[in-house]
Design a protein around this motif. Structure first.
Motif, PDB file in Angstrom:
ATOM      1  N   LEU A  19       0.512  -1.227   0.131  1.00 16.85           N
ATOM      2  CA  LEU A  19      -0.276   0.104  -0.067  1.00 16.85           C
ATOM      3  C   LEU A  19       0.726   1.109  -0.008  1.00 16.85           C
ATOM      4  O   LEU A  19       0.360   2.190  -0.717  1.00 16.85           O
ATOM      5  N   MET A  20       1.883   1.288   0.758  1.00 14.00           N
ATOM      6  CA  MET A  20       2.635   2.629   0.914  1.00 14.00           C
ATOM      7  C   MET A  20       3.421   2.639  -0.119  1.00 14.00           C
ATOM      8  O   MET A  20       3.735   3.914  -0.705  1.00 14.00           O
ATOM      9  N   ILE A  21       3.898   1.614  -1.006  1.00 15.67           N
ATOM     10  CA  ILE A  21       4.664   1.835  -2.336  1.00 15.67           C
ATOM     11  C   ILE A  21       3.842   2.124  -3.487  1.00 15.67           C
ATOM     12  O   ILE A  21       4.069   2.993  -4.345  1.00 15.67           O
ATOM     13  N   PHE A  22       2.637   1.317  -3.642  1.00 16.13           N
ATOM     14  CA  PHE A  22       1.794   1.470  -4.475  1.00 16.13           C
ATOM     15  C   PHE A  22       0.611   1.983  -4.691  1.00 16.13           C
ATOM     16  O   PHE A  22       0.081   2.599  -5.796  1.00 16.13           O
ATOM     17  N   ALA A  23       0.203   2.366  -3.649  1.00 15.08           N
ATOM     18  CA  ALA A  23      -0.995   3.259  -3.655  1.00 15.08           C
ATOM     19  C   ALA A  23      -0.755   4.318  -2.364  1.00 15.08           C
ATOM     20  O   ALA A  23      -1.734   4.470  -1.462  1.00 15.08           O
ATOM     21  N   PRO A  24       0.223   5.150  -2.265  1.00 15.92           N
ATOM     22  CA  PRO A  24       0.271   5.986  -1.340  1.00 15.92           C
ATOM     23  C   PRO A  24      -0.631   7.067  -1.049  1.00 15.92           C
ATOM     24  O   PRO A  24      -0.492   7.504   0.070  1.00 15.92           O
ATOM     25  N   ALA A  25      -1.183   7.520  -1.969  1.00 16.43           N
ATOM     26  CA  ALA A  25      -2.148   8.715  -1.924  1.00 16.43           C
ATOM     27  C   ALA A  25      -3.776   8.021  -1.689  1.00 16.43           C
ATOM     28  O   ALA A  25      -4.282   9.232  -1.253  1.00 16.43           O
ATOM     29  N   TRP A  26      -3.869   6.905  -1.458  1.00 19.68           N
ATOM     30  CA  TRP A  26      -5.167   6.319  -1.456  1.00 19.68           C
ATOM     31  C   TRP A  26      -5.644   6.359   0.018  1.00 19.68           C
ATOM     32  O   TRP A  26      -4.566   6.159   0.943  1.00 19.68           O
ATOM     33  N   GLY A  27      -6.662   6.908   0.336  1.00 20.66           N
ATOM     34  CA  GLY A  27      -6.998   7.372   1.691  1.00 20.66           C
ATOM     35  C   GLY A  27      -6.697   6.167   2.749  1.00 20.66           C
ATOM     36  O   GLY A  27      -6.423   6.411   3.908  1.00 20.66           O
ATOM     37  N   PRO A  28      -7.183   4.874   2.399  1.00 23.75           N
ATOM     38  CA  PRO A  28      -6.870   3.855   3.397  1.00 23.75           C
ATOM     39  C   PRO A  28      -5.524   3.642   3.833  1.00 23.75           C
ATOM     40  O   PRO A  28      -5.126   3.237   4.871  1.00 23.75           O
ATOM     41  N   THR A  29      -4.773   3.985   2.760  1.00 22.79           N
ATOM     42  CA  THR A  29      -3.281   3.753   2.831  1.00 22.79           C
ATOM     43  C   THR A  29      -2.593   4.617   4.196  1.00 22.79           C
ATOM     44  O   THR A  29      -1.964   4.141   5.112  1.00 22.79           O
ATOM     45  N   ALA A  30      -3.088   5.986   4.064  1.00 23.22           N
ATOM     46  CA  ALA A  30      -2.655   6.829   5.078  1.00 23.22           C
ATOM     47  C   ALA A  30      -3.381   6.369   6.445  1.00 23.22           C
ATOM     48  O   ALA A  30      -2.405   6.277   7.541  1.00 23.22           O
ATOM     49  N   ARG A  31      -4.517   5.915   6.605  1.00 23.21           N
ATOM     50  CA  ARG A  31      -4.995   5.209   7.978  1.00 23.21           C
ATOM     51  C   ARG A  31      -4.134   4.162   8.410  1.00 23.21           C
ATOM     52  O   ARG A  31      -3.655   3.924   9.658  1.00 23.21           O
TER      53      ARG A  31
END
Length: 160
Positions: A19-31
């Motif tokens: 998630l941190m590498i491929f979807a860093p801007a996705w809301g659930p990734t930040a949570r």
């Protein structure tokens, strides 16, 4: 069983890394990346591997020397426990790097490879990131000072 737990420790951390590498801007990734609880499953694996070798583990950490550490890691559960501990701490370091990178507005195209380096060789990844962080913080401080000068503010933040 030890081999399974050894592999499981990384498999439990891998989704957060992905998630941190491929979807860093996705809301659930930040949570998800903002929670230290992501390491709990890996720590449960650590406990499962550490309990059977606790006497050797205690010897290795209470009176550290190369011989006692070598004896611990020669045991399958001992090596597995050390691996699970490394995976858990690396994940926490990676999550901190992810958040610092976002705070400093480091490009995801730069942070992605840096996080991969951290998965593989965390001390090198952390060193590179700390250097990048120092440069970005210095740049941000310079921008902040020049912005105040343009607004007519002095060093103490007085208005125009």
């Amino acid at each position: 069983m030890t081999g399974f737990l050894f592999e499981l420790s990384f498999l439990l951390a891998a989704p957060v890394w992905l998630l941190m590498i491929f979807a860093p801007a996705w809301g659930p990734t930040a949570r998800i990346a903002g929670s230290p609880l992501t390491v709990l499953p890996v720590l449960f694996v650590y406990v499962a591997l550490a309990v059977p070798v606790f006497p050797e583990l205690w010897t290795a950490v209470s009176s550290p020397d190369l011989g006692s550490f070598r004896e611990l890691t020669a045991l399958p559960d001992g090596a597995g426990a050390v691996w699970a501990q490394v995976i858990a701490w690396d994940l926490l370091i990676g999550q901190w790097m992810y958040w610092e990178g976002r705070r400093l507005e480091v490009s995801a195209l730069l942070m992605g490879p840096l996080l991969v380096l951290t998965i593989l060789l965390s001390p090198f990844g952390l060193l590179v990131f700390l250097g990048l962080r120092a440069v970005r913080a210095r740049q941000a401080g310079t921008r902040s000072l020049s912005g105040r000068a343009r607004c007519g503010r002095g060093r103490r933040g007085r208005g125009p």
